[in-house]
Design an enzyme around this catalytic site. Sequence first.
Site, PDB file in Angstrom:
ATOM      1  N   GLY A  46       0.834  -1.189   0.000  1.00 53.65           N
ATOM      2  CA  GLY A  46       0.000   0.000   0.000  1.00 53.65           C
ATOM      3  C   GLY A  46       0.872   1.244   0.000  1.00 53.65           C
ATOM      4  O   GLY A  46       2.055   1.175   0.342  1.00 53.65           O
ATOM      5  N   GLN A  51       3.009   9.875   1.756  1.00 51.84           N
ATOM      6  CA  GLN A  51       4.356   9.290   1.846  1.00 51.84           C
ATOM      7  C   GLN A  51       5.292   9.768   0.746  1.00 51.84           C
ATOM      8  O   GLN A  51       6.508   9.654   0.876  1.00 51.84           O
ATOM      9  CB  GLN A  51       4.272   7.754   1.819  1.00 51.84           C
ATOM     10  CG  GLN A  51       3.608   7.185   3.065  1.00 51.84           C
ATOM     11  CD  GLN A  51       3.456   5.688   2.957  1.00 51.84           C
ATOM     12  OE1 GLN A  51       2.509   5.202   2.365  1.00 51.84           O
ATOM     13  NE2 GLN A  51       4.389   4.941   3.511  1.00 51.84           N
ATOM     14  N   CYS A  91       5.895  -0.378   7.523  1.00 49.47           N
ATOM     15  CA  CYS A  91       5.568   0.831   6.765  1.00 49.47           C
ATOM     16  C   CYS A  91       6.780   1.231   5.950  1.00 49.47           C
ATOM     17  O   CYS A  91       7.910   1.239   6.471  1.00 49.47           O
ATOM     18  CB  CYS A  91       5.181   1.954   7.722  1.00 49.47           C
ATOM     19  SG  CYS A  91       4.749   3.495   6.895  1.00 49.47           S
ATOM     20  N   LEU A  92       6.550   1.592   4.709  1.00 50.26           N
ATOM     21  CA  LEU A  92       7.657   2.021   3.850  1.00 50.26           C
ATOM     22  C   LEU A  92       8.310   3.296   4.390  1.00 50.26           C
ATOM     23  O   LEU A  92       9.461   3.575   4.065  1.00 50.26           O
ATOM     24  CB  LEU A  92       7.159   2.243   2.419  1.00 50.26           C
ATOM     25  CG  LEU A  92       6.654   0.973   1.710  1.00 50.26           C
ATOM     26  CD1 LEU A  92       6.002   1.330   0.380  1.00 50.26           C
ATOM     27  CD2 LEU A  92       7.783  -0.029   1.510  1.00 50.26           C
ATOM     28  N   HIS A 133      -4.431   1.610   7.756  1.00 47.84           N
ATOM     29  CA  HIS A 133      -3.049   2.127   7.843  1.00 47.84           C
ATOM     30  C   HIS A 133      -2.866   3.296   6.879  1.00 47.84           C
ATOM     31  O   HIS A 133      -2.251   4.319   7.230  1.00 47.84           O
ATOM     32  CB  HIS A 133      -2.098   0.955   7.531  1.00 47.84           C
ATOM     33  CG  HIS A 133      -0.648   1.277   7.436  1.00 47.84           C
ATOM     34  ND1 HIS A 133       0.302   0.730   8.283  1.00 47.84           N
ATOM     35  CD2 HIS A 133       0.053   2.059   6.564  1.00 47.84           C
ATOM     36  CE1 HIS A 133       1.506   1.180   7.932  1.00 47.84           C
ATOM     37  NE2 HIS A 133       1.382   1.983   6.895  1.00 47.84           N
ATOM     38  N   GLU A 134      -3.410   3.148   5.659  1.00 46.03           N
ATOM     39  CA  GLU A 134      -3.246   4.212   4.648  1.00 46.03           C
ATOM     40  C   GLU A 134      -4.096   5.444   4.968  1.00 46.03           C
ATOM     41  O   GLU A 134      -3.643   6.582   4.776  1.00 46.03           O
ATOM     42  CB  GLU A 134      -3.595   3.689   3.246  1.00 46.03           C
ATOM     43  CG  GLU A 134      -2.842   2.451   2.778  1.00 46.03           C
ATOM     44  CD  GLU A 134      -1.342   2.521   2.916  1.00 46.03           C
ATOM     45  OE1 GLU A 134      -0.781   3.620   3.050  1.00 46.03           O
ATOM     46  OE2 GLU A 134      -0.720   1.433   2.933  1.00 46.03           O
ATOM     47  N   HIS A 137      -2.289   7.544   7.328  1.00 46.71           N
ATOM     48  CA  HIS A 137      -1.274   8.408   6.692  1.00 46.71           C
ATOM     49  C   HIS A 137      -1.903   9.713   6.199  1.00 46.71           C
ATOM     50  O   HIS A 137      -1.317  10.791   6.361  1.00 46.71           O
ATOM     51  CB  HIS A 137      -0.630   7.707   5.496  1.00 46.71           C
ATOM     52  CG  HIS A 137       0.501   6.775   5.828  1.00 46.71           C
ATOM     53  ND1 HIS A 137       1.622   7.168   6.535  1.00 46.71           N
ATOM     54  CD2 HIS A 137       0.711   5.465   5.515  1.00 46.71           C
ATOM     55  CE1 HIS A 137       2.459   6.135   6.638  1.00 46.71           C
ATOM     56  NE2 HIS A 137       1.930   5.082   6.031  1.00 46.71           N
TER      57      HIS A 137
HETATM   58  O1  GNR Z   1       3.982  -2.654   2.619  1.00 52.01           O
HETATM   59  C1  GNR Z   1       3.316  -2.503   3.652  1.00 52.01           C
HETATM   60  N1  GNR Z   1       2.978  -3.591   4.395  1.00 52.01           N
HETATM   61  C2  GNR Z   1       2.078  -3.551   5.440  1.00 52.01           C
HETATM   62  C3  GNR Z   1       2.014  -4.657   6.274  1.00 52.01           C
HETATM   63  C4  GNR Z   1       1.114  -4.696   7.323  1.00 52.01           C
HETATM   64  C5  GNR Z   1       0.278  -3.629   7.537  1.00 52.01           C
HETATM   65  C6  GNR Z   1       0.336  -2.502   6.725  1.00 52.01           C
HETATM   66  C7  GNR Z   1       1.233  -2.472   5.684  1.00 52.01           C
HETATM   67  S1  GNR Z   1       1.281  -1.102   4.655  1.00 52.01           S
HETATM   68  C8  GNR Z   1       2.928  -1.143   4.086  1.00 52.01           C
HETATM   69  C9  GNR Z   1       3.167  -0.090   3.024  1.00 52.01           C
HETATM   70  C10 GNR Z   1       3.002   1.283   3.629  1.00 52.01           C
HETATM   71  O2  GNR Z   1       3.800   1.812   4.330  1.00 52.01           O
HETATM   72  N2  GNR Z   1       1.882   1.892   3.407  1.00 52.01           N
HETATM   73  O3  GNR Z   1       1.641   3.086   3.963  1.00 52.01           O
HETATM   74 NI    NI Z   2       2.753   3.131   5.778  1.00 51.63          NI
END
Ligand code: GNR
Ligand code: NI
Length: 167
Positions: A46, A51, A91-92, A133-134, A137
């Site tokens: 995601g 980001q 998270c990236l 999660h997104e 952000h």
């Molecule tokens: O790549 C991602 N893996 C992930 C694993 C578990 C819960 C959420 C994520 S999102 C993350 C990519 C990211 O940072 N998205 O904002």
């Molecule tokens: Ni993230």
Amino acid sequence: MAIRDILVFPHPNLRKKAAPVETFDEALRTLVADMFETMYDAPGIGLAATQIDVHQRVIVIDVSEDKSEPMVFINPELLEQDGMNTHEEGCLSVPGFYETVERPEKIRVKAFDEHGKEFELETDGLLATCVQHEIDHLNGKVFVDYVSALKRDRIRKKLEKQQRKAG
Ligand code: GNR
Ligand code: NI
């Protein structure tokens, strides 16, 4: 298309609240294409526009094994949430750190695609975790906000040190 740079925690722009998209134009579709390219390259499941330092309410997700299910959520709204569950999250923008986060297990979300078509989706499991999660952000929230201040501080210090070394 282009791969964009991903902001790393604790970059202050990760705290900005993204604004709703108002026009569904070619520029938006280029942004979405760049976000997919950046997400698949990383690789991640995601990516929120926040980001890549674009403060518009745009999310791309693909939780499939083989990059075969790209999903776009523009101006997403959580309509319903049900139950709670924990999931290991990464998270990236917080590279190398994984923590258990508790969130609603099942969600109903309303959003628009990149052509301005509205849709609703009910989901659970990894996709529900990722959507939440997104959306966080877009609201300036990072998953480390759910862990203890002590852990968050340790993560912050390590990432700051790595970024100083990287120059
Ligand atoms: O790549 C991602 N893996 C992930 C694993 C578990 C819960 C959420 C994520 S999102 C993350 C990519 C990211 O940072 N998205 O904002
Ligand atoms: Ni993230």
